[in-house]
Motif scaffolding. Structure first.
Motif, short mmCIF file in Angstrom:
data_model
loop_
_atom_site.label_atom_id
_atom_site.label_comp_id
_atom_site.label_asym_id
_atom_site.label_seq_id
_atom_site.Cartn_x
_atom_site.Cartn_y
_atom_site.Cartn_z
N PHE A 1 0.41 4.69 -2.54
CA PHE A 1 0.25 5.75 -1.93
C PHE A 1 1.58 6.97 -2.30
O PHE A 1 1.39 8.00 -2.67
CB PHE A 1 -0.19 5.91 -0.45
CG PHE A 1 -1.59 5.58 -0.40
CD1 PHE A 1 -2.45 6.05 -0.87
CD2 PHE A 1 -1.69 4.32 0.34
CE1 PHE A 1 -3.97 5.65 -0.43
CE2 PHE A 1 -3.03 3.83 0.54
CZ PHE A 1 -4.10 4.54 0.10
N LYS A 2 2.72 6.35 -2.37
CA LYS A 2 3.76 6.87 -2.73
C LYS A 2 4.00 7.26 -4.25
O LYS A 2 4.24 8.63 -4.33
CB LYS A 2 5.19 6.14 -2.34
CG LYS A 2 6.47 6.88 -2.68
CD LYS A 2 7.63 5.92 -2.26
CE LYS A 2 8.81 6.91 -2.65
NZ LYS A 2 10.17 6.02 -2.24
N MET B 1 0.86 -1.13 -0.10
CA MET B 1 0.05 -0.07 0.05
C MET B 1 0.92 1.37 -0.11
O MET B 1 0.66 2.08 -0.66
CB MET B 1 -1.03 -0.14 1.19
CG MET B 1 -1.99 -1.07 1.28
SD MET B 1 -3.00 -0.85 -0.35
CE MET B 1 -3.80 0.73 -0.30
N MET C 1 -8.10 0.28 -2.87
CA MET C 1 -7.40 1.54 -2.03
C MET C 1 -8.37 1.91 -1.19
O MET C 1 -8.31 2.42 0.14
CB MET C 1 -6.97 2.42 -2.96
CG MET C 1 -5.47 1.93 -3.39
SD MET C 1 -4.77 3.12 -4.82
CE MET C 1 -3.91 4.30 -3.54
N LEU D 1 -9.01 1.95 3.29
CA LEU D 1 -9.09 3.21 3.96
C LEU D 1 -10.45 3.27 4.71
O LEU D 1 -10.56 4.18 5.21
CB LEU D 1 -8.62 4.52 3.06
CG LEU D 1 -7.15 4.51 2.73
CD1 LEU D 1 -6.94 5.45 1.98
CD2 LEU D 1 -6.25 4.52 4.06
N LEU E 1 1.31 7.91 -5.86
CA LEU E 1 0.40 8.92 -6.03
C LEU E 1 0.78 10.20 -5.43
O LEU E 1 0.07 11.08 -5.36
CB LEU E 1 -1.17 8.21 -5.57
CG LEU E 1 -1.65 7.48 -6.57
CD1 LEU E 1 -2.98 6.89 -5.96
CD2 LEU E 1 -2.14 7.99 -7.76
N SER E 2 1.69 10.32 -4.47
CA SER E 2 2.21 11.41 -3.82
C SER E 2 2.65 12.65 -4.33
O SER E 2 2.62 13.65 -4.30
CB SER E 2 2.96 11.14 -2.41
OG SER E 2 4.11 10.63 -2.92
#
Length: 121
Positions: free
Chosen positions: A41-42, A37, A113, A117, A44-45
């Motif tokens: 997320f990295k 995960m 995702m 969350l 998309l950061s």
């Protein structure tokens, strides 16, 4: 611009969405789940990657030619680098058609995702 025709893509039923990881409220993430995960997320950061991902996800037909999404304020080689990072993170799939590459959001990634969350779980 690309010379493409609209192709209807199949919609996966909600039952086919298999989260990569249990919801965050289900308990502590395993090391493997956390690493998987975090990579997503990295990827998309980065603002450019997030814009590219958004352009692809919202493009008519659910897929976009690189020629239609490259206008994000960086050079073409930089766009290619960011698209590669999104593919490596498992967020995008790609297919070469002639001289162009077409991208689409990997099946069920966004739902997975979101499910991870989901605080209601």
């Amino acid at each position: 611009m690309s010379k493409s025709e609209v192709v209807e893509l199949p919609v996966l039923p909600d039952s086919s969405v298999v989260p990569c990881c249990p919801p965050i409220t289900a308990g502590e993430l395993s090391q493997a789940d956390a690493e998987k995960m975090a990579a997503m997320f990295k990827a998309l950061s980065d603002p450019v990657r997030l814009r590219l991902f958004s352009k692809i996800a919202s493009h008519p037909g659910g897929e976009a030619c690189v020629c239609d999404i490259a206008d994000v304020g960086v050079s073409q080689p930089t766009v290619s680098h960011h698209l590669k990072k999104l593919r490596e993170a498992g967020l995008l799939t790609s297919e070469r058609r002639g001289t162009w590459v077409y991208y689409q959001v990997a099946p069920s990634v966004v739902a997975a995702m979101a499910a991870m969350l989901d605080l209601r779980g």
